[in-house]
Structures are given as structure tokens and as C-alpha cells.
Design a protein around this motif. Structure first.
Motif, PDB file in Angstrom:
ATOM      1  N   PHE A 154       0.849  -1.187   0.000  1.00  0.00           N
ATOM      2  CA  PHE A 154       0.000   0.000   0.000  1.00  0.00           C
ATOM      3  C   PHE A 154       0.888   1.242   0.000  1.00  0.00           C
ATOM      4  O   PHE A 154       1.832   1.353   0.780  1.00  0.00           O
ATOM      5  N   THR A 187       6.030   4.715   7.297  1.00  0.00           N
ATOM      6  CA  THR A 187       6.372   4.381   5.920  1.00  0.00           C
ATOM      7  C   THR A 187       7.788   3.834   5.858  1.00  0.00           C
ATOM      8  O   THR A 187       8.586   4.012   6.774  1.00  0.00           O
ATOM      9  N   LEU A 215       3.681   2.254   2.598  1.00  0.00           N
ATOM     10  CA  LEU A 215       3.159   2.227   3.958  1.00  0.00           C
ATOM     11  C   LEU A 215       3.530   0.931   4.670  1.00  0.00           C
ATOM     12  O   LEU A 215       3.550  -0.144   4.057  1.00  0.00           O
ATOM     13  N   LYS A 218      -1.799   0.020   6.204  1.00  0.00           N
ATOM     14  CA  LYS A 218      -2.785   0.909   5.601  1.00  0.00           C
ATOM     15  C   LYS A 218      -3.803   1.406   6.617  1.00  0.00           C
ATOM     16  O   LYS A 218      -4.704   2.169   6.271  1.00  0.00           O
ATOM     17  N   LEU A 224      -5.285   5.641  -0.884  1.00  0.00           N
ATOM     18  CA  LEU A 224      -3.981   5.040  -1.117  1.00  0.00           C
ATOM     19  C   LEU A 224      -3.952   4.341  -2.464  1.00  0.00           C
ATOM     20  O   LEU A 224      -4.975   4.082  -3.091  1.00  0.00           O
ATOM     21  N   VAL A 226      -2.672   0.919  -4.452  1.00  0.00           N
ATOM     22  CA  VAL A 226      -2.347  -0.479  -4.166  1.00  0.00           C
ATOM     23  C   VAL A 226      -1.363  -1.002  -5.213  1.00  0.00           C
ATOM     24  O   VAL A 226      -1.655  -0.968  -6.422  1.00  0.00           O
TER      25      VAL A 226
END
Length: 295
Positions: A154, A187, A215, A218, A224, A226
Motif C-alpha cells: 500500500f 512508511t 506504507l 494501511k 492510497l 495499491v
């Protein structure tokens, strides 16, 4: 009953002065007090200059002396300094301290400390994640293709930057970094780039679509990108190599193997200025999800 002082001792006298009760005040020189409090004389002088902590008294020769009662006050000041209170704030509290004021102070400082703890945990996670990436980088071979099975990832991204000026791109990246830091978003610290690719379409290798951070989780993130689970053709190169040549060779390799392109390109430095000096020593990872691998 009234109180007077004699030779730096508290003297309690009744109104008829039939009895005198003397409580000895143990006095400490500046050096002695500094040793007791595990500090330095200069710190005591500095606090005195800021008028937040002063000697109990001076003798006729001007020598400073402190008392036992001041030890606890000194440690309170040190604690308040350590959690970030300014000398002005500490002085204000000491001038009006009371049990109620202490409770208010401790309540407010607990909130501040909890916020700092959360921020420090975030920084610790960034450091740990950077360590993982760096250790991985030391194990790869440059200018070699790898087939890597990746789990779903993510990403938190900038807006589409393909039509932005260089200055606006920098602003966009800065906003992304601030978003992650201010919201304690964990992150993997390296800043990556996304470059859309569709077979048969010419690519502008200097015009990326988005920047991103990967990330750790999530959780709590509403918007976000993917990066899908699957097999990624991955290539590692030095940072000073011609990126257009790298991508063209990459595409030619895909075409020669008749792989199906299933994602954009993901480009990320796994070694950068944080771990090495000069772009020639950078290590860049470029990957793209592919299909039809066994045909």
C-alpha cells in the motif's frame, strides 16, 4: 508564635519569648549543591540568570548557598526542561504553584509527553524500515534482472504530477512528507516514483506520474494506491546511469520475453544520500508486474 531568622536558622518564638525552637537549615555551597543534584555549577548560574532558580541566600562575602528544600524544586525544573517547557513557562508556574496548579500542569504535560512518545515511535519505525531496505540493498547485484514475488503493498502518493512544473512537483512532494510526519504515518522512508506504461506507447522517462511512500500499514489511511500482489520483473542500477537507456533496455527485455505488462513501473532508491555520497553510489530499484512468464 512568630518566626525570625538568626544566622541562617529558622527561629520559632512564642509571644512571651519563654521558649525558642531553632530548626537548623543545612546549607550547601554551589559546588556541593551541584554534586548532590548531578549537575554543574554553570547550570545553576544559568538558572539563576534566567531567574527560575536562585540560591537561598548569600553570605557577607557574596558566596551562594542552597538548602535541602531546594533539591526537589531543582529536580522539578530539570524535569520540566526535559519535556520542553521554556524558562518563561517554568518561572510562571513556580510563581503561582499550588496543588491545583500542579495537577493542571501535570495533566497538560502528560498530553504533550504522549504526543512526543507517539512521534518518537514513528521515527523509530522509519529508522527500522530504512535498516531493512539498506540490508536488502547490500545483497543484490547491479545490472541484473530478478523475478521477485511480491505481496500486496500500500502506497501513499502525491497528486498526479505529470503536468506540473518542477517547482510545483517539489511542493507536492513536501506536502506528502508533511502529511506522513504530522499524522505519524509509518512508511518505508525512501521516496519512490510511479511511471505508467502501456505496451506500444512511447514513454517520457523524465515525466513521472506520481511520487510515493510505501506504507507499513494501511490502517487509518483513506486514500492510497495499491501495488498488487504478483511477480515483478526487477532491475537494479547505479544512480548515475542514464535512466532513459535503462527503461528502454527494460522494455526491450520485456518484449523479447513476450511478458504481459500488468502494472506501472515503480522506481525507488534503495541506497541514496542518507547512506552514501554522490549519485554514482546510489542503488535504484525499478520493477513492473508481469504475466505470461512461462509461455
Amino acid at each position: 508564635m512568630y518566626i525570625c531568622y538568626y544566622n541562617h536558622c529558622k527561629v520559632y518564638c512564642n509571644n512571651i519569648v519563654k521558649e525558642v525552637f531553632i530548626i537548623i537549615r543545612i546549607k550547601f555551597s554551589t559546588g556541593e549543591f551541584a554534586k548532590i543534584c548531578h549537575t554543574t555549577k554553570n547550570t545553576l548560574f544559568h538558572y539563576e540568570k534566567e531567574k527560575i532558580f536562585e540560591p537561598a541566600f548569600r553570605d557577607d562575602n557574596g558566596y551562594r548557598y542552597y538548602t535541602e528544600e531546594q533539591i526537589e524544586v531543582f529536580f522539578l525544573i530539570v524535569s520540566l526542561k526535559e519535556i520542553g517547557m521554556t524558562s518563561k513557562e517554568i518561572k510562571s508556574y513556580l510563581s503561582k504553584r499550588s496543588p491545583k496548579e500542579l495537577l493542571n500542569l501535570l495533566g497538560e504535560q502528560e498530553k504533550i509527553i504522549n504526543k512526543k512518545i507517539k512521534k518518537l515511535k514513528h521515527i523509530k519505525n522509519i529508522m527500522k524500515n530504512t535498516q531493512v531496505i539498506t540490508e536488502k540493498a547490500l545483497q543484490v547485484e547491479i545490472n541484473k534482472y530478478y523475478m521477485i514475488e511480491c505481496e500486496e503493498q500500500f502506497l501513499v502518493t502525491t497528486e498526479d504530477i505529470s503536468n506540473l512544473s518542477q517547482k510545483d512537483i517539489i511542493y507536492s512532494i513536501a506536502n506528502l512528507e508533511r502529511l506522513c510526519f504530522e499524522n505519524n504515518i509509518d512508511t518505508y522512508n525512501n521516496l519512490g516514483k510511479i511511471l505508467d506504461f502501456k505496451s506500444g506507447r512511447d514513454l517520457d522517462f523524465n515525466n513521472y506520474n506520481k511520487y510515493y511512500f510505501r506504507l507499513v500499514s494501511k490502517k487509518g489511511i483513506k486514500s492510497l494506491h495499491v501495488k498488487e500482489k504478483g511477480t515483478y520483473l526487477t532491475f537494479y542500477c547505479a544512480g548515475n546511469e542514464n535512466i532513459s537507456t535503462i527503461y528502454n533496455n527494460f522494455i526491450n527485455f520485456i518484449n523479447s520475453k513476450k511478458y504481459e505488462v500488468c502494472s506501472p513501473f515503480y522506481e525507488i532508491p534503495v541506497l541514496d544520500e542518507a547512506s552514501t555520497s554522490g549519485s554514482k553510489n546510489y542503488l535504484i530499484e525499478i520493477s513492473i508486474k508481469v504475466g505470461n512468464i512461462n509461455t
